[in-house]
Motif scaffolding. Structure first.
Motif, PDB file in Angstrom:
ATOM      1  N   ARG C  94       0.834  -1.208   0.000  1.00 27.74           N
ATOM      2  CA  ARG C  94       0.000   0.000   0.000  1.00 27.74           C
ATOM      3  C   ARG C  94       0.868   1.258   0.000  1.00 27.74           C
ATOM      4  O   ARG C  94       0.546   2.246  -0.669  1.00 27.74           O
ATOM      5  CB  ARG C  94      -0.921   0.007   1.224  1.00 27.74           C
ATOM      6  N   GLY C  98       0.856   3.970  -2.949  1.00 30.95           N
ATOM      7  CA  GLY C  98       0.671   5.416  -2.742  1.00 30.95           C
ATOM      8  C   GLY C  98       1.668   6.204  -3.572  1.00 30.95           C
ATOM      9  O   GLY C  98       1.315   7.199  -4.238  1.00 30.95           O
ATOM     10  N   SER C 282      -6.114   2.510  -7.618  1.00 28.78           N
ATOM     11  CA  SER C 282      -7.179   3.013  -6.737  1.00 28.78           C
ATOM     12  C   SER C 282      -8.181   1.914  -6.408  1.00 28.78           C
ATOM     13  O   SER C 282      -8.669   1.834  -5.280  1.00 28.78           O
ATOM     14  CB  SER C 282      -7.900   4.186  -7.399  1.00 28.78           C
ATOM     15  N   ILE C 285      -6.379  -0.519  -3.883  1.00 28.44           N
ATOM     16  CA  ILE C 285      -6.169  -0.093  -2.487  1.00 28.44           C
ATOM     17  C   ILE C 285      -7.387   0.658  -1.940  1.00 28.44           C
ATOM     18  O   ILE C 285      -7.334   1.205  -0.845  1.00 28.44           O
ATOM     19  CB  ILE C 285      -4.878   0.750  -2.330  1.00 28.44           C
ATOM     20  N   ARG C 291      -9.346  10.044  -1.707  1.00 32.26           N
ATOM     21  CA  ARG C 291     -10.025   9.093  -0.816  1.00 32.26           C
ATOM     22  C   ARG C 291      -9.054   8.537   0.230  1.00 32.26           C
ATOM     23  O   ARG C 291      -9.441   8.286   1.366  1.00 32.26           O
ATOM     24  CB  ARG C 291     -10.613   7.957  -1.665  1.00 32.26           C
ATOM     25  N   GLN C 292      -7.788   8.354  -0.180  1.00 30.06           N
ATOM     26  CA  GLN C 292      -6.800   7.848   0.782  1.00 30.06           C
ATOM     27  C   GLN C 292      -6.634   8.832   1.930  1.00 30.06           C
ATOM     28  O   GLN C 292      -6.525   8.440   3.089  1.00 30.06           O
ATOM     29  CB  GLN C 292      -5.442   7.615   0.088  1.00 30.06           C
ATOM     30  N   LYS C 295      -9.808   8.633   4.100  1.00 32.39           N
ATOM     31  CA  LYS C 295      -9.818   7.400   4.891  1.00 32.39           C
ATOM     32  C   LYS C 295      -8.769   7.443   6.007  1.00 32.39           C
ATOM     33  O   LYS C 295      -9.011   6.965   7.115  1.00 32.39           O
ATOM     34  CB  LYS C 295      -9.557   6.187   3.985  1.00 32.39           C
ATOM     35  N   ALA C 296      -7.613   8.034   5.671  1.00 32.62           N
ATOM     36  CA  ALA C 296      -6.571   8.154   6.701  1.00 32.62           C
ATOM     37  C   ALA C 296      -7.086   9.010   7.848  1.00 32.62           C
ATOM     38  O   ALA C 296      -6.774   8.762   9.018  1.00 32.62           O
ATOM     39  CB  ALA C 296      -5.307   8.754   6.100  1.00 32.62           C
ATOM     40  N   ASP C 302      -4.105   1.671   6.886  1.00 34.52           N
ATOM     41  CA  ASP C 302      -3.658   1.254   5.548  1.00 34.52           C
ATOM     42  C   ASP C 302      -3.646   2.461   4.601  1.00 34.52           C
ATOM     43  O   ASP C 302      -2.692   2.660   3.845  1.00 34.52           O
ATOM     44  CB  ASP C 302      -4.590   0.173   4.979  1.00 34.52           C
ATOM     45  N   ALA C 303      -4.730   3.240   4.667  1.00 36.84           N
ATOM     46  CA  ALA C 303      -4.771   4.452   3.849  1.00 36.84           C
ATOM     47  C   ALA C 303      -3.693   5.430   4.301  1.00 36.84           C
ATOM     48  O   ALA C 303      -3.092   6.145   3.486  1.00 36.84           O
ATOM     49  CB  ALA C 303      -6.145   5.102   3.932  1.00 36.84           C
ATOM     50  N   ALA C 306      -0.645   4.581   2.644  1.00 32.88           N
ATOM     51  CA  ALA C 306      -0.695   5.039   1.251  1.00 32.88           C
ATOM     52  C   ALA C 306      -0.397   6.541   1.196  1.00 32.88           C
ATOM     53  O   ALA C 306       0.295   7.013   0.287  1.00 32.88           O
ATOM     54  CB  ALA C 306      -2.054   4.745   0.646  1.00 32.88           C
ATOM     55  N   VAL C 307      -0.898   7.288   2.187  1.00 36.58           N
ATOM     56  CA  VAL C 307      -0.642   8.732   2.215  1.00 36.58           C
ATOM     57  C   VAL C 307       0.856   9.003   2.412  1.00 36.58           C
ATOM     58  O   VAL C 307       1.441   9.872   1.746  1.00 36.58           O
ATOM     59  CB  VAL C 307      -1.482   9.412   3.333  1.00 36.58           C
TER      60      VAL C 307
END
Lengths: 180, 302, 357
Positions: C94, C98, C282, C285, C291-292, C295-296, C302-303, C306-307
Motif C-alpha cells: 500500500r 501510494g 485506486s 487499495i 479518498r486515501q 480514509k486516513a 492502511d490508507a 498510502a498517504v
C-alpha cells in the motif's frame, strides 16, 4: 486508561515532556544561529543564490540589453554568441535571441528560442519572478501562431513547421498557467 | 498437436526474425550520385559529406557517391546529368530551378538563424564610416560572386541605399583561393579594406570560435533573411527516391551516426550542419528579387 | 437504473460532488493555479517539497487543502462515531502503491479530481486521461473479480489511526508558524495559492463531506461500472461535472481546445497510461489519492500508509524528474509509469486468491 501506578507514571512523564517541549519552543530565542545553520538558513540560501543569479545575468547580459535598446540587432546576436561561448548552457541567451528574432520579424525562430528558454527556466512565464517575460512571449505567440497555422494549412505535413507549432503550443500552455 | 505455448513461442520467434532481418539494410542498385558544392576545397567537402553520403546510402538502400563540385561548374555538370541530387547555396538553387527545373528537397540549418541566413556590411568598430552613404569612395571587399550572403545580399543593400558598387566605391575586391569569407572579414579587421560584405553566419562562427570579438565590428546594414544552403533533386529523379531522400534528411538528428572506416561518426557534426528543414520554393523569392535587381544569374541581361 | 430519489444519502452525495466541482474551480479563481483548484497529487508534491523531500524551489508549499481533507474527515468521523483504527492489510504494497498513485498522476499532470477539472474547463487533452482512468478501474475490477485482494484489514489500537491526523495537525501548525525548515516557494506553481484560511476551510468542508458520503472520483467510476445509474456516487460525479462546468463558464475559465491548455501536454498515450495506473491502483487499495487522505483521517492505517507513500512519491517524482510538464513526458516519467504497471501486475499475481476466484 490509568489503571495502575505505571500508567500514571507514564502519563505524568508525557505531561512533563510536553510542558518542557512547549517551554523550550516558547522561550527559545528566535535566532537561527542557535540551531543548525544549514537547515535553518535553507530558504535564505535559496533566495540568496536566486538573487545572485539574477544579478549575474543582469550584469553579464547588459551589453545585449544596451544593443537591443539601440536597435543594433545583428550586433546583439553576435554578443549573444560570444556570451554563449563562456556560458554554453545558459538559456538566458535563448530568451534574448527570441527577443532579437521577434524584433527582426523572424517569428518561427523567436518561438523556437523562447520555447527552449521557458522549458529550462519557467521563471520567464512567471509573473512573480524578476525574470518574467510574459509580455514578450505573449506577443510572439499571438503574432506567430496564426501565421504558422496558415502556413501549415498551405503545406500540410511540413514537419519543420509542425515542430515550431508544437513549440508555440507549449508556450501557449505555459502562458495559460496551471500546475508545473 | 502443438500446445498454445509452442504456438506463441513460434510466433514470437518469427517476429524476432522479422525484426532482425528488418534491421539489416541491404544496399544495391544503380549508384546515386550526389553533387556537393565546394566551400573551400574538394578534399574538405569530401571529408565533411562522406558520413552524410554513407547515411543516405543506408536510408535509400542504394549505393551513394559524393561528388565535390566547384560553384561555377555546378550548373554545367547538373545539366549534363552528372548527379541525381545536389547540395548548393540558395542562389545556385534558384539558378538550377530556373534552368534545370531542380526539385527543392530540404534546407540546411546552421547557426542562430536556423535554415535562414543573411548578409551584412561591416566596418571596424573604430571606423569613421557611420552609414552606407559614407561608403562612397571607400575600399570594399566582397565574397565570391555566387555567394548569396557574401555578395548578392550586400550588393542589393547598396543599390537600395542608392550606391552603385561598380561606380561609387573607390574599388572593390574579391579574395582568391579558399576561406574567402574569413579573408573578407580579416580584410576589414586588419584595415586593408574600409568595409566588407560578410555573411552573418561566418561572423557568428568566427565569434563562437574566438577568432573575432563581437565588439570588433559595427554592422552598417543587414539584408533581409533568406534561405540557407539547400538540397535539390534533378528533374528526372524518381519521385519515390526523392521523397525518401527528403525523409532521410529531415529525420537526421544530432545523435545520428554511421560507421566510417570502423568508427562511429556523427553525421551532422561531421558535415557542420545542425539539421534540415522543409521549406517552400516561394521562400526563395527574395533571392530571385535580389538577383534580378543585381543583374545576376539566372536573370542576367547583357 | 435510477437511484432512490428520496434517499437522504443520495442527495448528500450529490451535494458532495457539486461542492467538490464548484469549489475546485473557485479555488483557482481565488489564487490556486489554473485548472488546479484541487489537485491532490500536485498538492502532495508541493507539500513534499515544503517538508524538504525535494528541492524544486517552484513546488514547495504546505497546501492547506490537504490538511483540511484529513482533519475535516477526522473531525467528522469522530462526531458521527465512525472513527475506527483499522489496518494491517499488506502495509508495504500500500505504501508503494501510494507512491505510484503520484507517479501516474504526475505523468498525466493531475489527480483524478484535476482530471475532471481540466476536462470541465474545456481541456480536451484530458479525454485520454478519462479513458485511461475508466480502463484502469475496469481492469482493477476484473482483478478483484478474479480474486486479487490485498487482504482484510482488522481493528487496531486507536492510537494507530491517530497518527496521520496528528501528522497533518502538525503540518497545520507549520503552515501558520512557518518554522525556518519548512520551505515556501516565492515563485512557480506553488507560489500560486488561495489565501491559506480559505483553502483550509474549503478542505475541511470537503473532507467532512467526503467522509460522510464516501465520495471520490475513482469510486464513482467503479460504482458506475458495477451498478450503473443505481449508484449514488455516479450521480455525485455527474453533479461534480455539472457544477464545475457551470463554475468554469461563469468565471470565464472555460477554454475549449486540445492545445495550449494550462498544465497539460498532448502525449495522449502517456496520459492514458498514467491514469490507467491511477485507476487500477485506486481499485486495488480502495480509493484515489483524495479518498486515501479522507480514509486516513477516519482512522484507516492502511490508507495512512498510502498517504505516506504519496508524500514519498511526491518527493521522488520531483527529485528524479518524473513529473510531466507542458513540454511532455520525460523518459524517467515514462519509465516510472511502466514500472508502476509492472508493480501492479506483480502484486496482482502475488496477492491473488485463486481458490476464491
Amino acid at each position: 486508561m490509568f489503571q495502575d501506578r505505571f500508567d500514571r507514571l507514564l502519563f505524568a512523564g508525557l505531561l512533563l515532556t510536553v510542558a518542557v517541549l512547549a517551554g523550550l519552543l516558547i522561550t527559545a530565542p528566535i535566532d537561527a544561529s542557535h540551531v543548525s545553520g544549514r537547515v535553518m538558513d535553507r530558504q535564505l540560501e535559496q533566495e540568496m543564490s536566486y538573487q545572485a543569479r539574477i544579478a549575474f545575468l543582469t550584469r553579464r547580459y547588459q551589453p545585449v540589453i544596451v544593443q537591443l535598446g539601440q536597435g543594433a540587432l545583428p550586433e546583439a546576436l553576435l554578443t549573444l554568441e560570444e556570451i554563449s561561448r563562456d556560458l554554453p548552457g545558459e538559456v538566458h541567451s535563448d530568451l534574448l535571441r527570441g527577443d532579437v528574432f521577434f524584433r527582426m520579424g523572424q517569428l518561427d525562430r523567436a518561438l523556437t528560442n523562447l520555447a527552449v528558454a521557458v522549458r529550462q527556466n519557467p521563471d520567464y512565464v512567471d509573473s512573480a519572478s524578476p525574470l518574467n517575460q510574459r509580455q514578450l512571449i505573449d506577443a510572439v505567440v499571438s503574432q506567430g501562431m496564426p501565421q504558422l497555422r496558415d502556413r501549415l494549412r498551405a503545406q500540410p505535413g511540413n514537419r519543420s513547421l509542425e515542430q515550431v507549432l508544437k513549440d508555440g503550443y507549449y508556450l501557449q500552455s505555459r502562458l495559460a498557467g496551471g500546475c508545473e | 498437436m502443438p500446445t498454445r505455448f509452442t504456438l506463441i513461442a513460434i510466433l514470437v520467434s518469427l517476429f524476432v526474425i522479422m525484426g532482425v532481418t528488418g534491421c539489416d539494410k541491404t544496399v544495391s542498385g544503380p549508384v546515386v550520385r550526389i553533387g556537393y558544392m565546394n566551400c573551400n576545397s574538394a578534399a574538405e567537402t569530401l571529408q565533411r559529406f562522406k558520413p552524410l553520403t554513407a547515411y543516405l546510402s543506408e536510408q535509400l538502400g542504394r549505393p551513394c557517391e559524393a561528388v565535390p563540385v566547384d560553384t561555377q561548374d555546378f550548373e554545367e555538370q547538373f545539366a549534363a546529368g552528372a548527379f541525381d541530387f545536389g547540395h548548393f547555396n540558395s542562389l545556385l538553387y534558384i539558378i538550377l530551378k530556373e534552368n534545370q527545373d531542380v526539385q527543392l528537397l530540404a534546407t540546411e540549418k546552421r547557426g542562430q538563424f536556423g535554415s535562414s541566413t543573411a548578409g551584412a556590411i561591416i566596418v571596424r568598430r573604430d571606423s569613421s564610416i557611420q552609414s552606407l552613404a559614407d561608403l562612397r569612395g571607400k575600399r570594399m571587399i566582397y565574397g565570391p560572386q555566387l555567394a548569396p550572403t557574401g555578395y548578392l545580399a550586400q550588393y542589393n543593400l547598396m543599390l537600395d541605399a542608392g550606391i552603385d558598387p561598380e561606380r561609387d566605391l573607390d574599388y572593390y575586391a574579391i579574395p582568391r583561393g579558399s576561406f574567402k569569407h574569413e579573408k573578407v572579414i580579416y580584410g576589414v579587421y586588419f584595415g586593408a579594406f574600409d568595409a566588407a560584405a560578410a555573411p552573418v553566419l561566418d561572423l557568428e562562427i568566427m565569434t563562437r570560435e574566438g577568432k573575432i570579438s563581437a565588439n570588433d565590428f559595427r554592422v552598417l546594414a543587414q539584408s533581409e533573411i533568406i534561405p540557407y544552403c539547400t538540397f535539390g533533386a534533378a528533374k528526372n529523379v524518381d519521385e519515390e527516391l526523392a521523397v525518401k531522400f527528403r525523409q532521410a534528411l529531415l529525420e537526421l538528428g544530432p545523435d545520428t551516426t554511421v560507421t566510417i572506416d570502423g568508427e562511429q561518426v556523427k553525421v551532422l557534426k561531421a558535415a557542420w550542419i545542425d539539421g534540415f528543414e522543409q521549406r517552400e520554393d516561394r521562400d526563395y523569392d527574395l533571392i530571385r528579387k535580389m538577383a534580378r535587381r543585381a543583374n545576376m544569374p539566372p536573370y542576367q541581361e547583357f | 437504473m435510477s437511484p432512490n430519489w428520496t434517499d437522504r444519502h443520495f442527495w448528500l452525495v450529490v451535494l458532495a460532488g457539486s461542492a467538490l466541482g464548484v469549489l475546485g474551480v473557485l479555488l483557482a479563481v481565488w489564487g490556486n493555479p489554473q485548472n488546479s483548484g484541487i489537485c491532490v497529487s500536485c498538492f502532495v508534491e508541493n507539500s513534499a517539497g515544503a517538508i524538504g523531500l525535494h528541492d524544486n524551489q517552484r513546488m514547495q508549499y504546505l497546501r492547506p487543502e490537504l490538511i483540511g481533507f484529513v482533519i475535516g474527515s477526522a473531525v467528522c468521523a469522530v462526531l458521527f462515531r465512525e472513527f475506527r483504527s483499522r489496518g494491517g492489510s499488506a502495509p508495504l504494497p500500500r505504501l508503494i502503491s501510494g507512491a505510484f498513485l503520484i507517479v501516474g498522476s504526475a505523468v498525466f499532470i493531475g489527480c483524478p479530481i484535476k482530471l475532471f477539472l481540466r476536462f470541465t474547463a474545456g481541456d480536451l487533452s484530458a479525454i485520454a486521461g478519462i479513458l485511461g482512468l475508466v480502463v484502469g478501474v475496469w481492469v482493477g475490477l476484473q482483478g478483484l473479480s478474479h480474486g486479487v485482494d490485498l487482504g482484510r484489514s482488522r481493528d487496531e489500537n486507536p492510537g494507530s489511526g491517530l497518527m496521520v491526523p496528528a501528522l497533518f495537525l502538525l503540518f497545520l501548525v507549520f503552515l501558520f508558524a512557518r518554522p525556518a525548515f519548512i520551505l515556501f516557494s516565492e515563485r512557480g506553481g506553488a507560489a500560486q495559492h488561495a489565501p491559506a484560511l480559505i483553502s483550509l476551510v474549503v478542505g475541511l468542508v470537503l473532507g467532512a463531506l467526503a467522509q460522510r458520503t464516501r465520495f471520490c472520483i475513482t469510486g464513482s467510476v467503479r460504482d458506475g461500472l458495477l451498478m450503473g445509474g443505481r449508484s449514488p456516487l455516479i450521480w455525485g460525479l455527474g453533479a461534480f461535472v455539472l457544477g464545475a462546468v457551470v463554475a468554469n463558464l461563469t468565471t470565464g475559465q472555460f477554454q475549449l481546445g486540445l492545445y495550449g491548455q494550462p498544465g497539460a501536454h498532448t502525449e495522449h498515450i502517456w496520459s492514458f497510461l498514467g491514469m490507467l495506473l491511477v485507476g487500477w491502483l485506486s481499485v486495488l487499495i480502495g480509493g484515489c489519492p483524495f479518498r486515501q487522505l479522507v480514509k486516513a483521517g477516519e482512522g484507516d492505517v492502511d490508507a495512512g500508509l498510502a498517504v505516506v507513500g504519496m508524500l514519498l512519491g511526491g518527493g521522488i517524482v520531483q527529485s528524479w524528474g518524473m513529473a510531466a510538464t507542458a513540454a511532455g513526458v520525460s523518459l524517467p516519467g515514462k519509465t516510472a509509469v511502466l514500472s508502476g504497471l509492472v508493480f501492479i501486475l506483480g502484486i496482482s499475481l502475488l496477492f491473488r486468491d485463486r481458490v476464491r476466484a
